[in-house]
Design a protein around this motif. Structure first.
Motif, short mmCIF file in Angstrom:
data_model
loop_
_atom_site.label_atom_id
_atom_site.label_comp_id
_atom_site.label_asym_id
_atom_site.label_seq_id
_atom_site.Cartn_x
_atom_site.Cartn_y
_atom_site.Cartn_z
N MET A 606 0.84 -1.21 0.00
CA MET A 606 0.00 0.00 0.00
C MET A 606 0.87 1.26 0.00
SD MET A 606 -3.40 -0.51 0.12
CE MET A 606 -4.23 0.70 1.17
N LEU A 607 1.94 1.21 0.81
CA LEU A 607 2.84 2.36 0.91
C LEU A 607 3.51 2.64 -0.44
CD1 LEU A 607 3.93 4.29 3.15
CD2 LEU A 607 5.89 2.75 3.36
N SER A 608 3.89 1.59 -1.14
CA SER A 608 4.55 1.77 -2.44
C SER A 608 3.61 2.40 -3.48
CB SER A 608 5.07 0.43 -2.97
OG SER A 608 4.00 -0.37 -3.45
N GLN A 609 2.32 2.30 -3.23
CA GLN A 609 1.33 2.88 -4.14
C GLN A 609 0.80 4.23 -3.65
OE1 GLN A 609 0.71 2.20 -7.16
NE2 GLN A 609 -0.72 0.51 -7.43
N ASN A 610 1.41 4.73 -2.57
CA ASN A 610 0.93 5.99 -1.98
C ASN A 610 -0.51 5.89 -1.48
OD1 ASN A 610 3.10 7.65 -1.95
ND2 ASN A 610 2.36 9.10 -3.46
N MET A 611 -0.92 4.69 -1.09
CA MET A 611 -2.30 4.46 -0.69
C MET A 611 -2.46 4.32 0.84
SD MET A 611 -3.30 1.77 -3.73
CE MET A 611 -4.85 1.25 -3.01
N LEU A 612 -1.35 4.40 1.55
CA LEU A 612 -1.41 4.21 3.00
C LEU A 612 -1.47 5.57 3.68
CD1 LEU A 612 -1.37 1.73 4.91
CD2 LEU A 612 1.07 2.17 5.26
N THR A 613 -2.60 5.86 4.31
CA THR A 613 -2.79 7.19 4.92
C THR A 613 -3.44 7.07 6.29
OG1 THR A 613 -4.95 7.40 3.85
CG2 THR A 613 -3.06 8.34 2.67
N GLY A 614 -3.47 8.19 7.00
CA GLY A 614 -4.23 8.29 8.25
C GLY A 614 -3.83 7.27 9.29
N ALA A 615 -4.85 6.69 9.93
CA ALA A 615 -4.63 5.74 11.02
C ALA A 615 -3.88 4.50 10.55
CB ALA A 615 -5.98 5.34 11.64
N ASP A 616 -4.15 4.07 9.28
CA ASP A 616 -3.45 2.89 8.74
C ASP A 616 -1.95 3.13 8.69
OD1 ASP A 616 -5.77 1.40 8.38
OD2 ASP A 616 -6.15 2.25 6.39
N THR A 618 -0.26 5.33 10.59
CA THR A 618 0.22 5.38 11.98
C THR A 618 0.42 3.98 12.54
OG1 THR A 618 -0.99 7.45 12.29
CG2 THR A 618 -0.31 6.30 14.28
N ASN A 619 -0.56 3.10 12.31
CA ASN A 619 -0.47 1.72 12.81
C ASN A 619 0.70 0.97 12.17
OD1 ASN A 619 -2.66 2.06 14.49
ND2 ASN A 619 -4.13 1.36 12.94
N PHE A 620 0.94 1.25 10.88
CA PHE A 620 2.06 0.61 10.16
C PHE A 620 3.39 1.00 10.80
CE2 PHE A 620 5.37 1.29 6.89
CZ PHE A 620 5.61 -0.03 6.52
N ILE A 621 3.52 2.28 11.12
CA ILE A 621 4.77 2.77 11.72
C ILE A 621 4.99 2.12 13.09
CG2 ILE A 621 5.93 4.82 12.66
CD1 ILE A 621 4.46 6.42 10.39
N LYS A 622 3.92 2.08 13.89
CA LYS A 622 4.01 1.45 15.22
C LYS A 622 4.40 -0.03 15.09
CE LYS A 622 0.74 4.41 17.73
NZ LYS A 622 -0.61 4.46 18.35
N ARG A 623 3.76 -0.71 14.14
CA ARG A 623 4.02 -2.14 13.94
C ARG A 623 5.46 -2.36 13.47
NH1 ARG A 623 1.44 -3.15 9.58
NH2 ARG A 623 -0.60 -2.71 10.48
N SER A 624 5.96 -1.46 12.61
CA SER A 624 7.34 -1.57 12.10
C SER A 624 8.33 -1.45 13.25
CB SER A 624 7.61 -0.48 11.06
OG SER A 624 6.75 -0.62 9.95
N VAL A 625 8.09 -0.50 14.15
CA VAL A 625 8.96 -0.31 15.32
C VAL A 625 8.94 -1.56 16.20
CG1 VAL A 625 9.31 1.03 17.44
CG2 VAL A 625 8.71 2.20 15.30
N SER A 626 7.72 -2.09 16.38
CA SER A 626 7.56 -3.28 17.24
C SER A 626 8.29 -4.48 16.66
CB SER A 626 6.07 -3.58 17.39
OG SER A 626 5.87 -4.80 18.05
N LEU A 627 8.16 -4.68 15.33
CA LEU A 627 8.82 -5.82 14.69
C LEU A 627 10.33 -5.67 14.69
CD1 LEU A 627 6.37 -6.34 11.67
CD2 LEU A 627 6.84 -7.99 13.50
N ALA A 628 10.81 -4.43 14.55
CA ALA A 628 12.25 -4.17 14.54
C ALA A 628 12.86 -4.45 15.91
CB ALA A 628 12.52 -2.71 14.14
N ALA A 629 12.05 -4.26 16.94
CA ALA A 629 12.55 -4.44 18.32
C ALA A 629 12.62 -5.92 18.70
CB ALA A 629 11.65 -3.69 19.29
N GLU A 630 11.95 -6.78 17.95
CA GLU A 630 11.92 -8.21 18.30
C GLU A 630 13.28 -8.89 18.08
OE1 GLU A 630 8.75 -10.13 16.22
OE2 GLU A 630 7.18 -8.99 17.22
#
Length: 630
Positions: A606-616, A618-630
């Motif tokens: 979705m991000l590669s298509q510029n289709m990821l906006t708003g809460a989606d 924000t959640n993607f960024i949080k999830r990326s941080v969480s996965l990176a910390a694992e």
């Protein structure tokens, strides 16, 4: 000599009708009367050149003046002049018979505008702004008396003897109360500048202040003083009346700046000069428009014998060339005629066809003469060429040899060159050549790079007309399809019937599909599992070429496609079963973890298509941080 009479016509209220219908813009009266003065002057010069006048032609300047106190506007020429009999003939009979014909034909119509030309009504436009009109004229013929004609806007006139020593005609307008706006120096100057800027006889209107040298001051510096000088309105020999052989590039550029101050230099120009089967002169300039397809404020100006008519040239110039600038002059186009007359006039149709041919010939010449320079101008020229190909079949036949494709690597090819270049690598299983293109290299870069990894070429089609141009080319080019790089996965865009083996079993594929459908939770996202190369993206989101084109059409024009614009966007979500991420998802122990990884892969697409906006987003960024910390 003294005579009173009534002009013989059937319609008593002819002047109110003329005033209402003759022109949509009352300022035209000045153009008409100055044009008449020019005609009278040119007739005198013609007789002199034939040796039929024994006197010196001398100064032929036409003077336009006004008197605010007396409420008059005067147009004075030193032309051929008229006797009393000629005034009766040309003013009372010939011109008024045209007026009668005009009234009889149009008196019951409410939408008549700008109808003159064939009616010979130029002189009577004076009554649109006047309560009384005087003519004082003296013929060039020896032994003739000067005459004065007066009419107050009724059908009655009066002719008397006049005192006038010089040959020529003076027309005095006694301005009506509702037209006093014309008793203003700058108003009159603006009208003269607009319509008379290039008339072939010198026109003088008042004076202007000019700074001239006035000796030196005590320090030896030049002093200046302001003096009054005659103000001449026009250039009697504009550039288009001259031979191209006598002109330099500097001359053409200087004239362009006169027509359109504060604009960039044009790319190039075409000098028109035709005397058979119709008369046409002019200069057409190609401006820099890039992809700005807005209607240009600098329009082509239409003249008839150097008299400005209009800059609304839609029926004279082919529609695709309305973005050009410049001047067209043709005596074969009547001075003020209705749109329907222009559309049906045979000369106008011939002129239209000739201009199309001349533009095509010029572009072809530029392409053959210096291809590199032509390619450098393509971003500006392309709009004209594509519009022409879309709208004129004859232009397409010529333009297909100099129309260019531009790839994302800034490489240029003609239509034939491109077909030959991509055929070996971009022909699908059904023998169709597939042209891949991008409409936005920035947002579609992932797809472009995937295509390049396969050594496929990608065209850049990001202009305002390209959604139409793509459809048009598919109709014109045999066995050829155009597909946007993000319209499907690369192996389906150019389907060569080459399948990669899947590392997943059928059961695993169904399981992965279910995980992604749960993670995405969107009925407008249709999930499928495909066997792609492991190095390609784990998830690709596409809208089919057909669906996207329908959507584009609905935005541009509606019609049969209007209903498509109201339908929700439908996307294909292709999961690459051979990507390592999919194996990681299957091996995750908890359903929550499987869903989290699937959602992350989907959000990346979705991000590669510029289709990821708003809460989606924000959640993607949080999830990326969480996965990176694992």
């Amino acid at each position: 000599m003294e005579e009173k009479g009534t002009i013989s016509i059937h319609t008593e209220n002819i002047f109110p009708i003329i005033k209402k219908f003759l022109y949509s813009d009352h300022e035209i009266f000045l153009r008409e009367l100055v044009s008449n003065a020019v005609d009278a002057t040119q007739k005198l010069k013609r007789l002199s050149s034939l040796g039929e006048i024994n006197q010196e032609v001398g100064d032929t300047t036409i003077d336009v003046s006004f008197d605010k106190d007396k409420k008059t506007i005067t147009i004075q020429d030193r032309g051929i002049g008229m006797t009393a009999e000629e005034i009766k003939k040309y003013i009372n009979q010939i011109a008024f018979s045209g007026a009668t014909e005009f009234v009889e034909k149009f008196k019951d119509k409410e939408d008549v505008k700008d109808i003159i030309g064939k009616f010979g009504l130029g002189f009577y436009s004076a009554f649109m702004v006047s309560k009384e009109v005087e003519i004082i004229s003296k013929s060039y013929q020896e032994g003739t008396e000067a005459a004065r004609w007066v009419c107050d806007g009724s059908t009655e006139f009066e002719i008397t003897k006049a005192t006038k020593e010089e040959r020529g005609t003076t027309v005095i307008l006694h301005i009506a109360d509702d037209s006093e706006e014309f008793l203003d120096e700058w108003k009159l100057k603006s009208i003269l500048d607009k319509y008379c800027k290039f008339l072939p006889v010198q026109i003088r209107f008042g004076t202007k202040d000019e700074s001239v040298e006035d000796g030196k001051d005590k320090d030896g510096k030049t002093k200046y003083k302001t003096v009054k000088k005659d103000r001449f309105i026009n250039k009697t020999e504009p550039l288009w009346t001259k031979s191209p052989a006598d002109l330099t590039d500097e001359d053409y550029l200087k004239f362009y700046k006169e027509l359109y101050p504060m604009t960039e230099d044009p790319l190039f120009w075409i000098h028109l000069n035709v005397d058979y089967p119709f008369n046409l002169t002019g200069i057409l300039y190609f401006p820099k428009v890039k992809n700005d397809f807005e209607v240009q404020k600098n329009k082509i100006q239409l003249y008839s014998r150097q008299v400005f008519i209009t800059d609304e040239v839609k029926d004279v110039v082919p529609e695709f060339l309305m973005l050009l600038h410049g001047v067209i002059d043709s005596p074969d186009i009547p001075l003020n005629v209705s749109r329907s007359y222009l559309q049906s006039d045979s000369n106008v149709k011939k002129i239209n066809a000739h201009i199309t041919k001349k533009v095509a010939d010029k572009l072809s010449e530029l392409f053959k003469k210096d291809r590199k320079a032509y390619e450098e101008k393509w971003d500006d020229i392309g709009v004209f060429v594509k519009y022409g190909m879309l709208s004129e079949e004859k232009f397409y036949e010529k333009a297909k040899d100099f129309a260019l494709f531009k790839s994302v690597d800034k490489k240029f090819s003609t239509l034939d060159e491109y077909a030959e270049a991509v055929a070996p690598n971009q022909t699908d299983k059904d023998k169709n050549k597939i042209y891949l293109y991008t409409s936005n290299p920035g947002t579609q870069d992932t797809y472009i790079q995937t295509a390049k990894n396969k050594s496929y070429d990608v065209l850049l089609l990001d202009g305002p007309l390209d959604s139409h141009y793509v459809n048009f080319l598919e109709q014109k080019l045999e066995n050829t399809q155009l597909k946007r790089v993000d319209a499907n996965t690369i192996n389906k865009l150019i389907d060569k019937d080459e399948k990669l083996d899947s590392v997943l079993t059928k059961e695993q594929e169904e399981k992965v599909k279910g995980i992604f459908e749960t993670a995405i939770n969107n009925a407008n996202m249709k999930v499928s599992i495909d066997s792609l190369a492991p190095e390609e993206m784990p998830v690709t989101i596409t809208m089919s070429e057909f669906m996207r084109r329908m959507k584009d059409m609905s935005k541009m024009g509606g019609g049969a496609y209007a209903m498509m614009g109201n339908m929700p966007d439908q996307f294909e979500v292709t999961v690459n079963g051979n990507h390592p991420v999919i194996d990681k998802i299957l091996k995750a122990k908890k359903a929550e973890k499987k869903e989290q990884l699937a959602k992350q892969a989907y959000d990346l697409a979705m991000l590669s298509q510029n289709m990821l906006t708003g809460a989606d987003l924000t959640n993607f960024i949080k999830r990326s941080v969480s996965l990176a910390a694992e």
